[in-house]
Design a protein around this motif. Sequence first.
Motif, mmCIF file in Angstrom:
data_model
loop_
_atom_site.group_PDB
_atom_site.id
_atom_site.type_symbol
_atom_site.label_atom_id
_atom_site.label_comp_id
_atom_site.label_asym_id
_atom_site.label_seq_id
_atom_site.Cartn_x
_atom_site.Cartn_y
_atom_site.Cartn_z
ATOM 1 N N TYR A 1 0.829 -1.201 0.000
ATOM 2 C CA TYR A 1 0.000 0.000 0.000
ATOM 3 C C TYR A 1 0.867 1.256 0.000
ATOM 4 C CZ TYR A 1 1.128 0.100 4.997
ATOM 5 O OH TYR A 1 1.790 0.125 6.199
ATOM 6 N N VAL A 2 0.236 2.371 -0.278
ATOM 7 C CA VAL A 2 0.886 3.666 -0.183
ATOM 8 C C VAL A 2 -0.026 4.597 0.602
ATOM 9 C CG1 VAL A 2 -0.029 4.407 -2.444
ATOM 10 C CG2 VAL A 2 1.952 5.584 -1.452
ATOM 11 N N GLU A 3 0.532 5.278 1.593
ATOM 12 C CA GLU A 3 -0.215 6.259 2.359
ATOM 13 C C GLU A 3 -0.019 7.634 1.732
ATOM 14 O OE1 GLU A 3 0.781 6.214 6.478
ATOM 15 O OE2 GLU A 3 -0.146 4.254 6.840
ATOM 16 N N ILE A 4 -1.140 8.373 1.602
ATOM 17 C CA ILE A 4 -1.102 9.685 0.977
ATOM 18 C C ILE A 4 -2.032 10.621 1.732
ATOM 19 C CG2 ILE A 4 -2.848 8.916 -0.710
ATOM 20 C CD1 ILE A 4 -1.640 10.926 -2.707
ATOM 21 N N HIS A 5 -1.617 11.849 1.914
ATOM 22 C CA HIS A 5 -2.421 12.839 2.629
ATOM 23 C C HIS A 5 -3.690 13.152 1.829
ATOM 24 C CE1 HIS A 5 -3.606 16.763 4.319
ATOM 25 N NE2 HIS A 5 -2.964 16.386 5.408
ATOM 26 N N VAL B 1 5.596 1.163 -9.551
ATOM 27 C CA VAL B 1 4.891 0.179 -8.734
ATOM 28 C C VAL B 1 3.410 0.534 -8.731
ATOM 29 C CG1 VAL B 1 6.843 -0.380 -7.247
ATOM 30 C CG2 VAL B 1 5.321 1.507 -6.615
ATOM 31 N N VAL B 2 2.569 -0.441 -8.392
ATOM 32 C CA VAL B 2 1.130 -0.229 -8.238
ATOM 33 C C VAL B 2 0.760 -0.660 -6.831
ATOM 34 C CG1 VAL B 2 -1.176 -0.834 -9.037
ATOM 35 C CG2 VAL B 2 0.680 -0.546 -10.690
ATOM 36 N N LEU B 3 0.150 0.264 -6.075
ATOM 37 C CA LEU B 3 -0.108 0.036 -4.658
ATOM 38 C C LEU B 3 -1.530 0.450 -4.304
ATOM 39 C CD1 LEU B 3 3.190 1.724 -3.393
ATOM 40 C CD2 LEU B 3 2.844 -0.718 -3.757
ATOM 41 N N ARG B 4 -2.069 -0.144 -3.232
ATOM 42 C CA ARG B 4 -3.381 0.240 -2.725
ATOM 43 C C ARG B 4 -3.257 1.571 -1.989
ATOM 44 N NH1 ARG B 4 -7.910 -1.863 -4.500
ATOM 45 N NH2 ARG B 4 -6.952 -3.923 -4.289
ATOM 46 N N PHE C 1 4.197 7.318 1.861
ATOM 47 C CA PHE C 1 4.842 6.239 2.614
ATOM 48 C C PHE C 1 4.399 4.907 2.042
ATOM 49 C CE2 PHE C 1 4.387 2.856 5.733
ATOM 50 C CZ PHE C 1 5.704 2.677 6.101
ATOM 51 N N ALA C 2 5.357 4.016 1.818
ATOM 52 C CA ALA C 2 5.050 2.647 1.377
ATOM 53 C C ALA C 2 5.997 1.689 2.083
ATOM 54 C CB ALA C 2 5.203 2.519 -0.135
ATOM 55 N N PRO C 3 5.511 0.526 2.552
ATOM 56 C CA PRO C 3 6.392 -0.446 3.211
ATOM 57 C C PRO C 3 7.307 -1.131 2.205
ATOM 58 C CG PRO C 3 4.210 -1.362 2.970
ATOM 59 C CD PRO C 3 4.116 0.057 2.501
#
Length: 275
Positions: A5-9, A33-36, A49-51
């Motif tokens: 996943y990716v966290e976005i404001h 990359v492709v992330l949720r 932020f992405a793990p």
Amino acid sequence: MAEPYVEIHPADAEAAGIEPATLARVESPHGTVVLRAIVTDRTPRGSLFAPMHWTAITASRGRIDAVVGAATDPLSGQPESKAQPVRIAPFRPAWHGFALSRRAPRPGTAYWARARGPDHWRLELAHDGVPEDWNRFALALFGLDDGVPAISITDSALPVARLAFTANGRVDALLLTAPGPVEAARGPLAAAFDAGADAVSLLSGRPDGDRPDTGPIVCSCHGIGANTIAAAVAAGGLTSIEAVGAATAAGTACGSCRPEIAALIAACRPDIAAE
């Protein structure tokens, strides 16, 4: 989380046209990359932020180091993994899917991420082209023979399909698809799948009435979800991490979830601060 996943404001997500729980494409000069997408104010504006823990074995395009340059510290070899400029944009497939299987699935879609459960594999997937035959697509996905019994609900006008394949008296594989992110109570559904729930209840995408939605897992050691912790805090008037541990066992093993438990207490009890 069962997928990268990716966290976005929220402000950045709105500017980029990214809706919560949809897929996002993150690009740099080094790769894509492709992330949720998780829309949250935990991440500052202007940052993502992405793990880093996902690999090519567990996700099709979730390996975040693909977008990070190869610069490393000359002494320790530590990569400069926190300072990579990137672009983010919506990733819009024709359909999304969620699947559970008792054997390792064989995804070949543009996007997929899989995780191992107690008695299942859990799979998120998305693709551009819509299969002409959902049943045949699912058989290939799960590595099943043509003769495996199936209960299916499909809509020829939309990329919507719900299929359950049975073997030895229980559901062996489940596939739910939709034009957008699949709405399903994933944790309770996976638990019901492991417990041998019938095909009809699994095809609904919701847990049975006597099986509450425990929410996303917070304590991995004991399998305790956020909803379970929040309910315990509200019902018992809990004010500390230790009290939550005594009531639910969450946070009593490795302890890595204690900050998340504290945040849940603070959210449920804004009148106090977690000890």
